[in-house]
Scaffold this motif. Structure first.
Motif, PDB file in Angstrom:
ATOM      1  N   ARG A  43      -2.722  -5.562  -0.932  1.00  0.00           N
ATOM      2  CA  ARG A  43      -1.731  -4.530  -1.270  1.00  0.00           C
ATOM      3  C   ARG A  43      -2.255  -3.611  -2.368  1.00  0.00           C
ATOM      4  NH1 ARG A  43       3.254  -7.948  -2.621  1.00  0.00           N
ATOM      5  NH2 ARG A  43       3.978  -5.993  -3.510  1.00  0.00           N
ATOM      6  N   ILE A  44      -2.915  -4.188  -3.356  1.00  0.00           N
ATOM      7  CA  ILE A  44      -3.469  -3.386  -4.452  1.00  0.00           C
ATOM      8  C   ILE A  44      -4.526  -2.431  -3.915  1.00  0.00           C
ATOM      9  CG2 ILE A  44      -4.928  -3.499  -6.518  1.00  0.00           C
ATOM     10  CD1 ILE A  44      -3.477  -6.217  -7.097  1.00  0.00           C
ATOM     11  N   ILE A  45      -5.472  -2.956  -3.162  1.00  0.00           N
ATOM     12  CA  ILE A  45      -6.562  -2.130  -2.639  1.00  0.00           C
ATOM     13  C   ILE A  45      -6.028  -1.028  -1.737  1.00  0.00           C
ATOM     14  CG2 ILE A  45      -8.549  -2.133  -1.080  1.00  0.00           C
ATOM     15  CD1 ILE A  45      -9.264  -4.906  -2.248  1.00  0.00           C
ATOM     16  N   GLN A  46      -5.120  -1.356  -0.841  1.00  0.00           N
ATOM     17  CA  GLN A  46      -4.578  -0.343   0.065  1.00  0.00           C
ATOM     18  C   GLN A  46      -3.826   0.744  -0.693  1.00  0.00           C
ATOM     19  OE1 GLN A  46      -2.380  -2.690   2.923  1.00  0.00           O
ATOM     20  NE2 GLN A  46      -4.167  -2.922   4.244  1.00  0.00           N
ATOM     21  N   THR A  47      -3.091   0.368  -1.735  1.00  0.00           N
ATOM     22  CA  THR A  47      -2.355   1.346  -2.530  1.00  0.00           C
ATOM     23  C   THR A  47      -3.312   2.286  -3.258  1.00  0.00           C
ATOM     24  OG1 THR A  47      -0.516  -0.192  -2.830  1.00  0.00           O
ATOM     25  CG2 THR A  47      -0.665   1.628  -4.391  1.00  0.00           C
ATOM     26  N   VAL A  48      -4.333   1.736  -3.886  1.00  0.00           N
ATOM     27  CA  VAL A  48      -5.312   2.560  -4.595  1.00  0.00           C
ATOM     28  C   VAL A  48      -6.043   3.460  -3.607  1.00  0.00           C
ATOM     29  CG1 VAL A  48      -7.461   2.504  -5.952  1.00  0.00           C
ATOM     30  CG2 VAL A  48      -5.591   0.917  -6.488  1.00  0.00           C
ATOM     31  N   TRP A  49      -6.437   2.920  -2.480  1.00  0.00           N
ATOM     32  CA  TRP A  49      -7.201   3.694  -1.493  1.00  0.00           C
ATOM     33  C   TRP A  49      -6.371   4.859  -0.944  1.00  0.00           C
ATOM     34  CZ3 TRP A  49      -7.051   4.663   3.835  1.00  0.00           C
ATOM     35  CH2 TRP A  49      -8.233   5.164   4.377  1.00  0.00           C
ATOM     36  N   ARG A  50      -5.098   4.602  -0.605  1.00  0.00           N
ATOM     37  CA  ARG A  50      -4.241   5.658  -0.039  1.00  0.00           C
ATOM     38  C   ARG A  50      -4.058   6.830  -1.003  1.00  0.00           C
ATOM     39  NH1 ARG A  50      -1.077   1.351   1.859  1.00  0.00           N
ATOM     40  NH2 ARG A  50       0.299   1.569   0.077  1.00  0.00           N
ATOM     41  N   ARG A  51      -4.057   6.559  -2.290  1.00  0.00           N
ATOM     42  CA  ARG A  51      -3.814   7.613  -3.272  1.00  0.00           C
ATOM     43  C   ARG A  51      -5.075   8.370  -3.661  1.00  0.00           C
ATOM     44  NH1 ARG A  51       1.406   7.499  -6.185  1.00  0.00           N
ATOM     45  NH2 ARG A  51       0.202   8.743  -7.644  1.00  0.00           N
ATOM     46  N   GLY A  52      -6.234   7.891  -3.277  1.00  0.00           N
ATOM     47  CA  GLY A  52      -7.483   8.535  -3.662  1.00  0.00           C
ATOM     48  C   GLY A  52      -7.859   9.684  -2.746  1.00  0.00           C
ATOM     49  N   ASP A  53      -8.735  10.553  -3.251  1.00  0.00           N
ATOM     50  CA  ASP A  53      -9.283  11.605  -2.392  1.00  0.00           C
ATOM     51  C   ASP A  53     -10.457  11.008  -1.606  1.00  0.00           C
ATOM     52  OD1 ASP A  53     -11.565  11.572  -4.075  1.00  0.00           O
ATOM     53  OD2 ASP A  53     -10.880  13.307  -5.224  1.00  0.00           O
ATOM     54  N   GLN A  96       1.858   2.835 -12.706  1.00  0.00           N
ATOM     55  CA  GLN A  96       3.224   2.326 -12.699  1.00  0.00           C
ATOM     56  C   GLN A  96       3.527   1.588 -11.398  1.00  0.00           C
ATOM     57  OE1 GLN A  96       5.485   2.173 -15.101  1.00  0.00           O
ATOM     58  NE2 GLN A  96       6.832   1.075 -13.701  1.00  0.00           N
ATOM     59  N   GLU A  97       3.120   2.164 -10.289  1.00  0.00           N
ATOM     60  CA  GLU A  97       3.358   1.529  -8.988  1.00  0.00           C
ATOM     61  C   GLU A  97       2.686   0.158  -8.915  1.00  0.00           C
ATOM     62  OE1 GLU A  97       2.578   2.455  -4.226  1.00  0.00           O
ATOM     63  OE2 GLU A  97       2.270   4.053  -5.699  1.00  0.00           O
ATOM     64  N   LEU A  98       1.454   0.074  -9.395  1.00  0.00           N
ATOM     65  CA  LEU A  98       0.737  -1.196  -9.346  1.00  0.00           C
ATOM     66  C   LEU A  98       1.253  -2.185 -10.384  1.00  0.00           C
ATOM     67  CD1 LEU A  98      -2.867   0.117  -8.715  1.00  0.00           C
ATOM     68  CD2 LEU A  98      -1.343  -0.987  -7.078  1.00  0.00           C
ATOM     69  N   ALA A  99       1.683  -1.704 -11.538  1.00  0.00           N
ATOM     70  CA  ALA A  99       2.229  -2.596 -12.564  1.00  0.00           C
ATOM     71  C   ALA A  99       3.474  -3.307 -12.050  1.00  0.00           C
ATOM     72  CB  ALA A  99       2.541  -1.813 -13.830  1.00  0.00           C
ATOM     73  N   GLU A 100       4.219  -2.659 -11.188  1.00  0.00           N
ATOM     74  CA  GLU A 100       5.436  -3.256 -10.637  1.00  0.00           C
ATOM     75  C   GLU A 100       5.138  -4.415  -9.679  1.00  0.00           C
ATOM     76  OE1 GLU A 100       7.616   0.038  -9.029  1.00  0.00           O
ATOM     77  OE2 GLU A 100       7.964   0.897 -11.015  1.00  0.00           O
ATOM     78  N   LEU A 101       3.889  -4.536  -9.226  1.00  0.00           N
ATOM     79  CA  LEU A 101       3.528  -5.646  -8.347  1.00  0.00           C
ATOM     80  C   LEU A 101       3.424  -6.969  -9.100  1.00  0.00           C
ATOM     81  CD1 LEU A 101       0.725  -4.009  -6.157  1.00  0.00           C
ATOM     82  CD2 LEU A 101       3.107  -4.418  -5.530  1.00  0.00           C
ATOM     83  N   PHE A 102       3.239  -6.896 -10.428  1.00  0.00           N
ATOM     84  CA  PHE A 102       3.055  -8.097 -11.228  1.00  0.00           C
ATOM     85  C   PHE A 102       4.279  -8.349 -12.097  1.00  0.00           C
ATOM     86  CE2 PHE A 102      -1.267  -6.645 -10.441  1.00  0.00           C
ATOM     87  CZ  PHE A 102      -1.875  -7.824 -10.059  1.00  0.00           C
TER      88      PHE A 102
END
Length: 138
Positions: A43-53, A96-102
């Motif tokens: 979930r972390i990797i997919q979230t970071v990847w989707r938001r990147g250029d 913020q989005e990723l901090a909410e996962l923990f």
């Protein structure tokens, strides 16, 4: 949450996901039977990847691929963490989005158990000496 602190906390999950799935972690559908750590990392990797250029996505894919090829190499793990740090540094919404996962650190429960003669237990411990005939440390 500080970027370095967050990456340190997320590192094991991201490393487990990259090691388990390689670059396929970016597109793999979540498997209900997947280990919780791998699922979190995915979930972390997919979230970071989707938001990147495109260049950020390529950098993350390369870091994942290298780590998947040699998951025991601390350099590939460091490269993956560095890619995450770069993605997080300039994106407050992503942090913020990723901090909410923990869960918040105060919400964690720690159980420490010791059993048996001369057993000791602690969450954090400096020097512990048990037994007879020891010399105190200077």
């Amino acid at each position: 949450m500080e970027v370095v602190q967050w990456v340190a906390q997320a590192g094991p999950a991201v490393s487990a996901a990259a090691g388990a799935y390689g670059v396929a972690v970016l597109t793999r559908a979540q498997d209900a039977a997947a280990d919780a750590t791998v699922s979190m990392g995915q979930r972390i990797i997919q979230t970071v990847w989707r938001r990147g250029d495109e260049s950020e996505q390529a950098e993350l894919e390369r870091a994942i691929s290298e780590h998947a090829e040699d998951p025991d190499d601390p350099d590939t793990a460091a490269s993956l963490r560095a890619a995450l740090k770069r993605a997080l540094r300039d994106d407050a919404e992503l942090r913020q989005e990723l901090a909410e996962l923990f869960p918040s650190p105060g919400a964690w429960t720690v159980n420490v158990t010791a059993s048996g003669e001369r057993s000791i237990a602690a969450q954090h411990i400096g020097t512990a000496i048990t037994g007879d005939g020891h010399n105190p440390l200077p």
